[in-house]
Write a protein that holds these residues in place. Structure first.
Motif, PDB file in Angstrom:
ATOM      1  N   MET A  73       0.831  -1.197   0.000  1.00 15.48           N
ATOM      2  CA  MET A  73       0.000   0.000   0.000  1.00 15.48           C
ATOM      3  C   MET A  73       0.871   1.255   0.000  1.00 15.48           C
ATOM      4  SD  MET A  73      -3.559   0.216   2.077  1.00 15.48           S
ATOM      5  CE  MET A  73      -2.893   0.703   3.647  1.00 15.48           C
ATOM      6  N   GLU A  74       1.966   1.150   0.764  1.00 16.53           N
ATOM      7  CA  GLU A  74       2.868   2.284   0.859  1.00 16.53           C
ATOM      8  C   GLU A  74       3.438   2.583  -0.529  1.00 16.53           C
ATOM      9  OE1 GLU A  74       7.040   3.565   2.944  1.00 16.53           O
ATOM     10  OE2 GLU A  74       6.437   1.483   2.876  1.00 16.53           O
ATOM     11  N   ASP A  75       3.505   1.529  -1.351  1.00 26.12           N
ATOM     12  CA  ASP A  75       4.049   1.673  -2.687  1.00 26.12           C
ATOM     13  C   ASP A  75       3.288   2.691  -3.513  1.00 26.12           C
ATOM     14  OD1 ASP A  75       5.911  -0.112  -2.139  1.00 26.12           O
ATOM     15  OD2 ASP A  75       5.196  -1.692  -3.473  1.00 26.12           O
ATOM     16  N   GLU A  76       2.034   2.907  -3.182  1.00 28.06           N
ATOM     17  CA  GLU A  76       1.184   3.716  -4.048  1.00 28.06           C
ATOM     18  C   GLU A  76       1.176   5.194  -3.696  1.00 28.06           C
ATOM     19  OE1 GLU A  76       0.030   2.453  -6.769  1.00 28.06           O
ATOM     20  OE2 GLU A  76       0.997   0.608  -6.110  1.00 28.06           O
ATOM     21  N   ILE A  77       1.734   5.527  -2.543  1.00 27.71           N
ATOM     22  CA  ILE A  77       1.583   6.906  -2.085  1.00 27.71           C
ATOM     23  C   ILE A  77       2.900   7.669  -2.091  1.00 27.71           C
ATOM     24  CG2 ILE A  77       0.848   8.348  -0.152  1.00 27.71           C
ATOM     25  CD1 ILE A  77      -0.783   5.757   0.713  1.00 27.71           C
ATOM     26  N   SER A  78       2.908   8.808  -2.772  1.00 25.83           N
ATOM     27  CA  SER A  78       4.071   9.683  -2.679  1.00 25.83           C
ATOM     28  C   SER A  78       3.913  10.531  -1.429  1.00 25.83           C
ATOM     29  CB  SER A  78       4.164  10.582  -3.904  1.00 25.83           C
ATOM     30  OG  SER A  78       5.148  11.561  -3.668  1.00 25.83           O
ATOM     31  N   PRO A  79       4.931  10.547  -0.585  1.00 23.08           N
ATOM     32  CA  PRO A  79       4.811  11.292   0.677  1.00 23.08           C
ATOM     33  C   PRO A  79       4.992  12.797   0.524  1.00 23.08           C
ATOM     34  CG  PRO A  79       6.914  10.152   0.584  1.00 23.08           C
ATOM     35  CD  PRO A  79       6.223   9.881  -0.720  1.00 23.08           C
ATOM     36  N   VAL A  80       5.260  13.259  -0.692  1.00 23.00           N
ATOM     37  CA  VAL A  80       5.616  14.670  -0.848  1.00 23.00           C
ATOM     38  C   VAL A  80       4.493  15.615  -0.403  1.00 23.00           C
ATOM     39  CG1 VAL A  80       6.206  16.460  -2.536  1.00 23.00           C
ATOM     40  CG2 VAL A  80       7.386  14.272  -2.588  1.00 23.00           C
ATOM     41  N   THR A  81       3.245  15.276  -0.777  1.00 25.29           N
ATOM     42  CA  THR A  81       2.121  16.125  -0.374  1.00 25.29           C
ATOM     43  C   THR A  81       2.081  16.296   1.136  1.00 25.29           C
ATOM     44  OG1 THR A  81       0.915  15.033  -2.129  1.00 25.29           O
ATOM     45  CG2 THR A  81      -0.345  16.520  -0.724  1.00 25.29           C
ATOM     46  N   ALA A  91      10.002  -0.035  -7.565  1.00 23.96           N
ATOM     47  CA  ALA A  91      10.526   1.324  -7.452  1.00 23.96           C
ATOM     48  C   ALA A  91      10.899   1.870  -8.831  1.00 23.96           C
ATOM     49  CB  ALA A  91      11.740   1.347  -6.526  1.00 23.96           C
ATOM     50  N   LEU A  92      11.552   1.035  -9.617  1.00 26.02           N
ATOM     51  CA  LEU A  92      11.972   1.486 -10.954  1.00 26.02           C
ATOM     52  C   LEU A  92      10.765   1.711 -11.862  1.00 26.02           C
ATOM     53  CD1 LEU A  92      15.148  -0.745 -11.456  1.00 26.02           C
ATOM     54  CD2 LEU A  92      15.075   1.730 -11.078  1.00 26.02           C
ATOM     55  N   GLU A  93       9.751   0.844 -11.711  1.00 27.88           N
ATOM     56  CA  GLU A  93       8.549   0.997 -12.516  1.00 27.88           C
ATOM     57  C   GLU A  93       7.842   2.307 -12.155  1.00 27.88           C
ATOM     58  OE1 GLU A  93       7.712  -0.434 -15.116  1.00 27.88           O
ATOM     59  OE2 GLU A  93       5.760   0.544 -15.340  1.00 27.88           O
ATOM     60  N   ARG A  94       7.833   2.589 -10.870  1.00 28.39           N
ATOM     61  CA  ARG A  94       7.193   3.826 -10.430  1.00 28.39           C
ATOM     62  C   ARG A  94       7.971   5.056 -10.905  1.00 28.39           C
ATOM     63  NH1 ARG A  94       3.307   5.173  -6.266  1.00 28.39           N
ATOM     64  NH2 ARG A  94       3.533   7.407  -6.024  1.00 28.39           N
ATOM     65  N   LEU A  95       9.268   4.930 -10.901  1.00 30.48           N
ATOM     66  CA  LEU A  95      10.123   6.007 -11.401  1.00 30.48           C
ATOM     67  C   LEU A  95       9.799   6.264 -12.879  1.00 30.48           C
ATOM     68  CD1 LEU A  95      12.587   7.870 -10.773  1.00 30.48           C
ATOM     69  CD2 LEU A  95      14.048   6.016 -11.557  1.00 30.48           C
ATOM     70  N   ARG A  96       9.674   5.163 -13.625  1.00 31.24           N
ATOM     71  CA  ARG A  96       9.340   5.243 -15.052  1.00 31.24           C
ATOM     72  C   ARG A  96       8.006   5.948 -15.273  1.00 31.24           C
ATOM     73  NH1 ARG A  96      10.418  -0.360 -15.514  1.00 31.24           N
ATOM     74  NH2 ARG A  96      12.613  -0.291 -16.065  1.00 31.24           N
ATOM     75  N   ARG A  97       7.064   5.715 -14.347  1.00 32.16           N
ATOM     76  CA  ARG A  97       5.723   6.267 -14.523  1.00 32.16           C
ATOM     77  C   ARG A  97       5.569   7.663 -13.918  1.00 32.16           C
ATOM     78  NH1 ARG A  97       1.770   3.141 -11.935  1.00 32.16           N
ATOM     79  NH2 ARG A  97       3.195   1.554 -11.183  1.00 32.16           N
ATOM     80  N   SER A  98       6.623   8.184 -13.294  1.00 32.31           N
ATOM     81  CA  SER A  98       6.491   9.515 -12.705  1.00 32.31           C
ATOM     82  C   SER A  98       6.322  10.526 -13.838  1.00 32.31           C
ATOM     83  CB  SER A  98       7.706   9.842 -11.831  1.00 32.31           C
ATOM     84  OG  SER A  98       8.834  10.057 -12.637  1.00 32.31           O
ATOM     85  N   PRO A  99       5.541  11.574 -13.606  1.00 30.80           N
ATOM     86  CA  PRO A  99       5.127  12.456 -14.704  1.00 30.80           C
ATOM     87  C   PRO A  99       6.277  13.000 -15.558  1.00 30.80           C
ATOM     88  CG  PRO A  99       4.019  13.065 -12.658  1.00 30.80           C
ATOM     89  CD  PRO A  99       4.998  11.994 -12.312  1.00 30.80           C
ATOM     90  N   ARG A 100       7.336  13.454 -14.915  1.00 24.56           N
ATOM     91  CA  ARG A 100       8.418  14.071 -15.680  1.00 24.56           C
ATOM     92  C   ARG A 100       9.194  13.055 -16.511  1.00 24.56           C
ATOM     93  NH1 ARG A 100      10.747  19.495 -14.625  1.00 24.56           N
ATOM     94  NH2 ARG A 100       8.768  20.514 -14.290  1.00 24.56           N
ATOM     95  N   VAL A 101       9.425  11.872 -15.910  1.00 28.50           N
ATOM     96  CA  VAL A 101      10.163  10.839 -16.637  1.00 28.50           C
ATOM     97  C   VAL A 101       9.339  10.383 -17.840  1.00 28.50           C
ATOM     98  CG1 VAL A 101      11.104   8.495 -16.513  1.00 28.50           C
ATOM     99  CG2 VAL A 101      11.446  10.079 -14.604  1.00 28.50           C
ATOM    100  N   ARG A 102       8.037  10.182 -17.608  1.00 25.59           N
ATOM    101  CA  ARG A 102       7.180   9.723 -18.689  1.00 25.59           C
ATOM    102  C   ARG A 102       7.129  10.750 -19.828  1.00 25.59           C
ATOM    103  NH1 ARG A 102       1.699   7.496 -16.612  1.00 25.59           N
ATOM    104  NH2 ARG A 102       1.456   9.712 -16.204  1.00 25.59           N
ATOM    105  N   ALA A 103       6.995  12.010 -19.450  1.00 23.90           N
ATOM    106  CA  ALA A 103       6.941  13.073 -20.463  1.00 23.90           C
ATOM    107  C   ALA A 103       8.242  13.111 -21.267  1.00 23.90           C
ATOM    108  CB  ALA A 103       6.685  14.422 -19.801  1.00 23.90           C
ATOM    109  N   TYR A 104       9.357  12.898 -20.576  1.00 23.60           N
ATOM    110  CA  TYR A 104      10.650  12.937 -21.257  1.00 23.60           C
ATOM    111  C   TYR A 104      10.771  11.780 -22.251  1.00 23.60           C
ATOM    112  CZ  TYR A 104      15.641  12.952 -22.126  1.00 23.60           C
ATOM    113  OH  TYR A 104      16.863  12.979 -22.736  1.00 23.60           O
TER     114      TYR A 104
END
Lengths: 152, 208
Positions: free
Chosen positions: B1-9, B174-187
């Protein structure tokens, strides 16, 4: 079908490693230096925040190289109070807008501060060009305002 | 579950309330991105520290307006670029623009082909922005895996609490999530588009 960039875990991790290592040790240094900065949080709800909305030094970069002799103009805006600063060599003058008298507190990140007075027209002058970042806190009859931090 | 939440907010919200620990985590997450952005302007380390300090100070003033975590990397990148430009154009920085200055040569010697350097800097920026948003456990694990020499699985388990058998799967997530992060995906998408249009031209030439 070509593979997408970073489809491969190893390649992705490799690029990430290069990215992270390229920022060390400076990233740790600036993170450590940021520790105390949170104490500058503005808790005072009545204090207006004036954002830096114009800086002639950015326009100069876009056009040509900045002329060293040129005056730099900075505008901090909030409603109903704004502040303008002009930097010319070592001289820093400013004005509160709409024009009116007030007390300007010049704050620096190490916690030291000093005050200068603005006259009836809102004009004020700093005794010298600040070496560090500063922000200006200003008390007038119209209201109280604090500017964004800026390095002059 | 923790995998799904970015703590930044949550970190931004807590720091805005004066939570020192949240602030510390926030700055350690975004410090690499900040350095990477400022680096492009070829400032010296001490100048980089000056610019970074202004960005952090400004960030504290804007925390309450940054509740949307997606706004964070954009805000950091834009503010850092502006501050670096201001620094470059301020009258106090004369020496480093002088090609005869030893400091300038040291930097110049370090430069590769300008294009390659630019692409690399851009890739680094998006990866660091993505890394900053990862859930804590995933980010901790990736940072450990990047250490040189790489720590043993036993050590990784000790330091992160991730069981040895879960290290591999956590790493992939972790790597999959990195790949799907907005900036990486846009790039990745924009890189693909420019490759495609290059391919079209090539096909057209071949057909012609």
């Amino acid at each position: 079908m070509t593979r997408r960039l970073w489809d491969d875990d190893e390649r992705l991790l490799e690029d990430l490693a290069e990215a992270v290592r390229g920022t060390q040790p400076l990233a740790d240094t600036i993170a450590a230096q940021a520790e105390g900065v949170l104490s500058w949080r503005t808790i005072d709800e009545d204090l207006l925040q004036a954002s830096l909305t114009f800086d002639s030094s950015l326009e100069a970069v876009a056009a040509t190289r900045a002329d060293p002799g040129q005056t730099r103009l900075l505008v901090f805006t909030s409603a109903p109070l704004s502040m303008e600063l002009e930097v010319n060599q070592d001289e820093v003058v400013g004005q509160i807008l709409p024009p009116g008298p007030g007390e300007i507190h010049v704050e620096t990140p190490d916690g030291t501060e000093y005050s200068v007075s603005a006259d009836e027209s809102g004009f004020f002058e700093l005794p010298s060009l600040p070496a560090d970042a500063i922000r200006l806190r200003c008390d007038t009859a119209t209201g109280r305002v604090v500017t964004d931090w800026v390095r002059l | 579950m923790e995998d799904e939440i970015s703590p930044v907010t949550a970190l931004v919200a807590a720091a805005a309330e004066g939570d020192q620990q949240a602030w510390s985590e926030l700055v350690s997450r975004y410090a690499p991105l900040l350095v990477s952005v400022i680096r492009r302007f070829r400032l010296t380390p001490s100048e980089t520290e000056d610019v970074a300090q202004t960005v952090w100070l400004r960030l504290v003033g804007h925390l309450d307006r940054l509740q949307e975590p997606r706004a964070m990397p954009g805000w950091i990148v834009t503010t850092a670029r502006r501050e670096a430009l201001r620094y470059l154009s301020s009258g106090r920085r004369l020496e480093p623009n002088d090609p005869l200055d030893p400091g300038f040569q040291a930097i110049a010697a370090d430069l590769e082909e300008p294009d390659e350097g630019l692409f690399r800097a851009e890739r680094h920026e998006v990866l660091l922005a993505g890394l900053a948003e990862l859930p804590r456990r995933q980010r901790d694990l990736l940072l450990l895996l990047l250490e040189d020499p790489r720590p043993s699985y036993v050590e990784i388990t000790e330091r992160t609490g991730i069981p040895a058998g879960s290290i591999g799967p956590t790493r992939s997530r972790a790597l999959e999530r990195l790949r799907r992060s907005p900036r990486v995906r846009a790039y990745v998408e924009s890189a693909e588009r420019s490759e495609l249009s290059g391919g079209d031209q090539h096909d057209a030439a071949t057909l012609g």
